[in-house]
Write a protein that holds these residues in place. Structure first.
Motif, PDB file in Angstrom:
ATOM      1  N   VAL A  92      41.832  -0.086  24.345  1.00 55.92           N
ATOM      2  CA  VAL A  92      42.269  -0.810  23.403  1.00 55.92           C
ATOM      3  C   VAL A  92      41.250  -1.639  22.458  1.00 55.92           C
ATOM      4  O   VAL A  92      40.850  -2.606  22.738  1.00 55.92           O
ATOM      5  N   PRO A  93      40.467  -0.816  22.101  1.00 56.72           N
ATOM      6  CA  PRO A  93      38.440  -1.327  21.955  1.00 56.72           C
ATOM      7  C   PRO A  93      39.001  -2.412  20.058  1.00 56.72           C
ATOM      8  O   PRO A  93      40.172  -2.948  19.885  1.00 56.72           O
ATOM      9  N   GLY A  94      37.970  -3.598  20.421  1.00 54.23           N
ATOM     10  CA  GLY A  94      38.208  -4.123  19.413  1.00 54.23           C
ATOM     11  C   GLY A  94      37.036  -3.543  18.470  1.00 54.23           C
ATOM     12  O   GLY A  94      36.313  -2.314  18.315  1.00 54.23           O
ATOM     13  N   ALA A  95      37.199  -3.717  17.008  1.00 59.72           N
ATOM     14  CA  ALA A  95      36.875  -3.163  15.964  1.00 59.72           C
ATOM     15  C   ALA A  95      34.671  -3.084  16.391  1.00 59.72           C
ATOM     16  O   ALA A  95      34.523  -2.350  15.705  1.00 59.72           O
ATOM     17  N   ALA A  96      34.480  -4.243  16.745  1.00 58.93           N
ATOM     18  CA  ALA A  96      33.031  -4.527  16.878  1.00 58.93           C
ATOM     19  C   ALA A  96      33.126  -3.692  18.010  1.00 58.93           C
ATOM     20  O   ALA A  96      31.541  -3.181  18.067  1.00 58.93           O
ATOM     21  N   GLU A  97      33.603  -3.004  19.216  1.00 52.96           N
ATOM     22  CA  GLU A  97      33.509  -1.669  20.300  1.00 52.96           C
ATOM     23  C   GLU A  97      33.451  -0.346  19.385  1.00 52.96           C
ATOM     24  O   GLU A  97      32.426   0.278  19.869  1.00 52.96           O
ATOM     25  N   MET A  98      34.245  -0.225  18.467  1.00 49.76           N
ATOM     26  CA  MET A  98      34.148   0.684  17.559  1.00 49.76           C
ATOM     27  C   MET A  98      32.725   1.145  16.863  1.00 49.76           C
ATOM     28  O   MET A  98      31.985   2.125  16.712  1.00 49.76           O
ATOM     29  N   TYR A  99      32.413   0.128  15.768  1.00 48.37           N
ATOM     30  CA  TYR A  99      31.392  -0.552  15.199  1.00 48.37           C
ATOM     31  C   TYR A  99      30.734  -1.600  15.262  1.00 48.37           C
ATOM     32  O   TYR A  99      30.755  -2.263  14.579  1.00 48.37           O
ATOM     33  N   PRO A 100      29.771  -1.128  16.208  1.00 50.65           N
ATOM     34  CA  PRO A 100      28.820  -2.630  16.450  1.00 50.65           C
ATOM     35  C   PRO A 100      28.003  -3.035  15.147  1.00 50.65           C
ATOM     36  O   PRO A 100      27.856  -4.322  15.280  1.00 50.65           O
ATOM     37  N   GLY A 101      28.018  -1.819  14.041  1.00 49.98           N
ATOM     38  CA  GLY A 101      26.875  -2.251  13.307  1.00 49.98           C
ATOM     39  C   GLY A 101      27.616  -1.926  12.174  1.00 49.98           C
ATOM     40  O   GLY A 101      28.788  -1.226  11.992  1.00 49.98           O
ATOM     41  N   ALA A 102      26.911  -2.349  11.035  1.00 53.07           N
ATOM     42  CA  ALA A 102      27.026  -1.210   9.582  1.00 53.07           C
ATOM     43  C   ALA A 102      27.215  -0.020   9.144  1.00 53.07           C
ATOM     44  O   ALA A 102      26.536   0.994  10.652  1.00 53.07           O
ATOM     45  N   VAL A 103      28.795   0.336   9.465  1.00 55.27           N
ATOM     46  CA  VAL A 103      29.106   2.237  10.011  1.00 55.27           C
ATOM     47  C   VAL A 103      28.151   3.000   8.299  1.00 55.27           C
ATOM     48  O   VAL A 103      28.351   2.941   7.045  1.00 55.27           O
ATOM     49  N   VAL A 104      27.323   2.993   8.941  1.00 56.50           N
ATOM     50  CA  VAL A 104      26.755   4.526   7.794  1.00 56.50           C
ATOM     51  C   VAL A 104      26.607   6.339   8.140  1.00 56.50           C
ATOM     52  O   VAL A 104      25.746   6.728   6.822  1.00 56.50           O
TER      53      VAL A 104
END
Length: 283
Positions: A92-104
């Motif tokens: 159950v990850p948070g958004a920051a765990e899956m996408y720690p920075g801008a998604v490029v």
């Protein structure tokens, strides 16, 4: 059942399972779990030594004006259902765990996403393919279980896994249905009582099209028209599209032959609902 929130914990669990000779089954979800998700977890449990499931409402697959903020969430219920279904590890990850920075970086599966849900929801399948590729990279070699209700999604994930040579076996499981035939979906919670009564027309309409094929009709336009006519009997159900296509490529077929899928999508009040049926038509 163990619940974790970090990528490192999932990787450690899956690597340990494989090191001991165990097969890993994986069920990715956006949560608000129901019996359909439980059936996927049961399939993974029956075939694999360890079962991992994820709950993550992926922002990349929601377009402007869609229901990202309102998407139903109930992690306590999800945890209980996953445990009862035999899941060993719930991620159950948070958004920051899956996408720690801008998604490029994104994954786009061309052609197969150009029509149907891809045309209605631009960017949706790029978001799906990107998060699923990321989850596959986190879990590693495994069998991943998806419901046939979202058939175009199954095709996209299969093609992505094949094209990228990912060590994942993509398993499509039969659509889980309510007793009246309505395909189970987390978004069914949006339906009013009247809309809920009308929604099973989608399954009846698909069956009407399938019956026409069984009677020998091979003209795709006639079959699609029969499905559309059946949907039109319910005024609360507004048809988006119906199509008879190749089951693998979603390309149009005329005449209908081989492995085909009848697809339907419609607006029923607030939600858009999807359904489909698979047919084998001898040459």
């Amino acid at each position: 059942m163990q619940t974790v929130t970090t990528i490192a914990e999932v990787r450690a669990f899956a690597e340990e399972a494989r090191a001991g000779g165990g097969a890993v089954g994986f069920v990715p979800t956006m949560g608000y779990l129901h019996e359909g998700h439980a059936s996927l977890m049961a399939a993974a449990r029956a075939e694999c030594d360890r079962v991992v499931a994820s709950v993550f409402v992926n922002p990349l697959q929601f377009g402007a004006g869609e229901d990202l903020g309102a998407y139903p969430r109930d992690i306590e219920r999800d945890t209980a259902l996953a445990a009862a279904a035999g899941v060993d590890l719930l991620f159950v990850p948070g958004a920051a765990e899956m996408y720690p920075g801008a998604v490029v970086t994104s994954v786009r599966v061309a052609e197969i996403t150009d029509r149907f849900e891809g045309a209605t929801r631009p960017g949706h399948f790029a978001g799906v393919a990107t998060v699923v590729a990321k989850l596959f990279a986190i879990v590693g070699p495994c069998s991943a279980y998806f419901g046939e209700k979202d058939w175009q999604q199954v095709c996209v994930v299969r093609r992505m896994a094949a094209d990228l040579s990912l060590p994942v076996r993509v398993v499509a499981c039969p659509t889980s249905r309510e007793p009246d035939g309505l395909a189970r979906s987390s978004r069914n919670v949006y339906l009013t009582d009247d809309e809920r009564s009308a929604a099973p027309v989608l399954r009846r309409a698909l069956q009407a099209g399938a019956d026409l094929v069984a009677a020998g009709v091979r003209d795709a336009a006639r079959v699609e028209a029969r499905v559309a006519e059946a949907v039109a009997t319910e005024p609360l159900v507004v048809l988006d599209y119906v199509a008879a296509v190749s089951a693998d490529t979603l390309a149009p077929l005329d005449p209908l032959v081989g492995e085909i899928r009848l697809l339907v999508a419609a607006r029923v009040g607030r939600p858009r609902l999807l359904d489909n049926i698979g047919l084998t038509v001898p040459a």
